[in-house]
Design a protein around this motif. Structure first.
Motif, PDB file in Angstrom:
ATOM      1  N   ALA A  23     -60.532 -46.235 -33.194  1.00 55.00           N
ATOM      2  CA  ALA A  23     -61.561 -45.824 -32.475  1.00 55.00           C
ATOM      3  C   ALA A  23     -62.464 -45.107 -32.391  1.00 55.00           C
ATOM      4  O   ALA A  23     -63.214 -43.811 -31.880  1.00 55.00           O
ATOM      5  CB  ALA A  23     -62.943 -46.989 -33.367  1.00 55.00           C
ATOM      6  N   GLY A  24     -61.099 -44.673 -31.026  1.00 53.93           N
ATOM      7  CA  GLY A  24     -61.474 -43.779 -30.318  1.00 53.93           C
ATOM      8  C   GLY A  24     -61.725 -43.540 -28.895  1.00 53.93           C
ATOM      9  O   GLY A  24     -63.128 -42.941 -27.899  1.00 53.93           O
ATOM     10  N   ALA A  28     -66.881 -47.147 -29.953  1.00 51.39           N
ATOM     11  CA  ALA A  28     -66.601 -47.338 -31.032  1.00 51.39           C
ATOM     12  C   ALA A  28     -65.734 -48.263 -31.478  1.00 51.39           C
ATOM     13  O   ALA A  28     -64.742 -48.851 -32.476  1.00 51.39           O
ATOM     14  CB  ALA A  28     -65.991 -46.239 -31.796  1.00 51.39           C
ATOM     15  N   ALA A  39     -69.284 -49.746 -33.094  1.00 56.96           N
ATOM     16  CA  ALA A  39     -69.227 -48.732 -33.555  1.00 56.96           C
ATOM     17  C   ALA A  39     -70.735 -48.296 -34.247  1.00 56.96           C
ATOM     18  O   ALA A  39     -71.062 -48.901 -34.849  1.00 56.96           O
ATOM     19  CB  ALA A  39     -68.176 -49.192 -34.724  1.00 56.96           C
ATOM     20  N   VAL A 116     -73.719 -42.002 -40.377  1.00 56.91           N
ATOM     21  CA  VAL A 116     -72.481 -43.153 -39.496  1.00 56.91           C
ATOM     22  C   VAL A 116     -72.025 -44.306 -39.831  1.00 56.91           C
ATOM     23  O   VAL A 116     -73.249 -44.683 -40.013  1.00 56.91           O
ATOM     24  CB  VAL A 116     -72.028 -42.622 -38.189  1.00 56.91           C
ATOM     25  CG1 VAL A 116     -70.855 -43.420 -37.694  1.00 56.91           C
ATOM     26  CG2 VAL A 116     -72.381 -41.520 -37.416  1.00 56.91           C
ATOM     27  N   GLY A 119     -68.867 -46.605 -37.527  1.00 57.13           N
ATOM     28  CA  GLY A 119     -67.835 -44.870 -36.853  1.00 57.13           C
ATOM     29  C   GLY A 119     -66.972 -43.833 -37.577  1.00 57.13           C
ATOM     30  O   GLY A 119     -65.906 -43.401 -37.127  1.00 57.13           O
ATOM     31  N   LYS A 120     -67.692 -44.465 -38.628  1.00 54.63           N
ATOM     32  CA  LYS A 120     -66.671 -43.460 -39.746  1.00 54.63           C
ATOM     33  C   LYS A 120     -67.935 -42.535 -40.625  1.00 54.63           C
ATOM     34  O   LYS A 120     -69.561 -42.700 -40.886  1.00 54.63           O
ATOM     35  CB  LYS A 120     -66.045 -44.032 -40.862  1.00 54.63           C
ATOM     36  CG  LYS A 120     -64.903 -44.226 -40.857  1.00 54.63           C
ATOM     37  CD  LYS A 120     -64.092 -45.009 -41.569  1.00 54.63           C
ATOM     38  CE  LYS A 120     -62.754 -45.802 -40.744  1.00 54.63           C
ATOM     39  NZ  LYS A 120     -62.354 -46.909 -42.262  1.00 54.63           N
ATOM     40  N   ARG A 121     -67.700 -41.431 -40.751  1.00 52.91           N
ATOM     41  CA  ARG A 121     -68.935 -40.155 -41.219  1.00 52.91           C
ATOM     42  C   ARG A 121     -69.210 -40.448 -42.535  1.00 52.91           C
ATOM     43  O   ARG A 121     -68.141 -41.026 -43.374  1.00 52.91           O
ATOM     44  CB  ARG A 121     -68.547 -38.095 -41.316  1.00 52.91           C
ATOM     45  CG  ARG A 121     -68.661 -37.926 -39.232  1.00 52.91           C
ATOM     46  CD  ARG A 121     -68.359 -36.559 -39.334  1.00 52.91           C
ATOM     47  NE  ARG A 121     -67.723 -36.662 -38.236  1.00 52.91           N
ATOM     48  CZ  ARG A 121     -68.609 -36.465 -36.750  1.00 52.91           C
ATOM     49  NH1 ARG A 121     -69.963 -36.077 -36.949  1.00 52.91           N
ATOM     50  NH2 ARG A 121     -68.558 -36.177 -36.011  1.00 52.91           N
TER      51      ARG A 121
ATOM     52  N   GLY B  48     -69.067 -37.567 -30.455  1.00 57.48           N
ATOM     53  CA  GLY B  48     -67.533 -37.486 -29.924  1.00 57.48           C
ATOM     54  C   GLY B  48     -66.485 -36.565 -29.548  1.00 57.48           C
ATOM     55  O   GLY B  48     -66.360 -35.254 -29.228  1.00 57.48           O
ATOM     56  N   THR B  57     -63.903 -38.359 -34.178  1.00 60.98           N
ATOM     57  CA  THR B  57     -65.066 -39.759 -34.479  1.00 60.98           C
ATOM     58  C   THR B  57     -65.936 -39.662 -33.598  1.00 60.98           C
ATOM     59  O   THR B  57     -66.129 -39.711 -32.534  1.00 60.98           O
ATOM     60  CB  THR B  57     -64.446 -41.082 -33.638  1.00 60.98           C
ATOM     61  OG1 THR B  57     -62.414 -40.897 -34.283  1.00 60.98           O
ATOM     62  CG2 THR B  57     -64.797 -42.327 -34.097  1.00 60.98           C
ATOM     63  N   GLU B  59     -68.097 -41.205 -31.594  1.00 60.05           N
ATOM     64  CA  GLU B  59     -68.608 -42.127 -30.658  1.00 60.05           C
ATOM     65  C   GLU B  59     -69.829 -42.932 -30.533  1.00 60.05           C
ATOM     66  O   GLU B  59     -69.411 -43.865 -30.347  1.00 60.05           O
ATOM     67  CB  GLU B  59     -67.441 -42.054 -29.303  1.00 60.05           C
ATOM     68  CG  GLU B  59     -66.219 -41.635 -29.940  1.00 60.05           C
ATOM     69  CD  GLU B  59     -65.471 -40.531 -28.737  1.00 60.05           C
ATOM     70  OE1 GLU B  59     -66.127 -40.592 -27.047  1.00 60.05           O
ATOM     71  OE2 GLU B  59     -65.012 -40.035 -28.967  1.00 60.05           O
TER      72      GLU B  59
END
Lengths: 144, 144
Positions: A23-24, A28, A39, A116, A119-121, B48, B57, B59
């Motif tokens: 998740a970075g 996240a 996230a 989002v 955590g994903k667009r 992010g 990502t 965040e």
């Protein structure tokens, strides 16, 4: 170190180890861990009359935030978040409302979801034949 | 019909006549008319680390709703809405914060804004050289 603190630290480390590389960042990790470590799931949902998002004016819009808690201008934020969570944020997978009776009148309504999810667009668009078909689909998510 | 009701009806009819054909619906008229009759302004803002939104990502994410009133998970929603309103929702036009001192370290941070501003779809992305430069830019909007 008190037991509670030790538990919290263990959980945090575990979450970072499991989710960090994917998740970075600390913000996240999944929303089940702790309120400060999740996230993001934040969406803008729109509804407008027309064939596609490119040409339809968004007549209504609602914000929906699902992490760490449900909030937003969506009139049923808690329910909408629960539905999206149940289907892993997959808008196409949301089932239709049971027992809806709609005419076949063609007066297209386009809905969009951007933002989002965990955590994903997200960038979703779907066109329904009319408002009744839209309201019978996706349960609470696009009912505003 | 009492005077208040007559006034409300007149305002509604005027707003529909002026804004209906342009905006496509009662919900899409400007937010200066009445609280139930406004163009939606609802955004998801993300931050992010990375070079572009396609690879970074998100965040952190915040919802920001600016019509009819300021709300959302953005920590300074009222201020952020006022800034965006002052610059007509043009993210590129938002001025830098005065007096910020940043190093030239390259650790790119990408911000995005998606959703709707006064009834028009928004899809904005900008990459800053580092977090300090990001925080010195755009006043409150991306400071979360």
């Amino acid at each position: 170190m008190p037991n509670t603190a030790r538990w919290a630290a263990t959980l945090t480390l575990t979450a970072t180890a499991v989710c960090g590389p994917l998740a970075g960042g600390a913000h996240a990790a999944p929303d089940s861990v702790s309120p400060g470590l999740y996230a993001p799931s934040a969406l803008v949902l729109t509804v407008g009359h027309g064939y596609s998002a490119a040409t339809a004016t968004p007549e209504r819009a609602a914000t929906l935030n699902c992490a760490p808690t449900a909030s937003g201008t969506h009139p049923a934020a808690i329910k909408a978040c629960a539905e999206l969570r149940a289907y892993g944020g997959d808008f196409d997978a949301l089932p239709d409302r049971d027992g809806a009776m709609c005419t076949k009148q063609f007066s297209p309504v386009v809905v969009t979801a951007v933002g989002v999810w965990q955590g994903k667009r997200v960038s979703y668009e779907h066109t329904f034949a009319n408002e009744c078909v839209k309201n019978s689909s996706g349960m609470s998510v696009f009912t505003f």
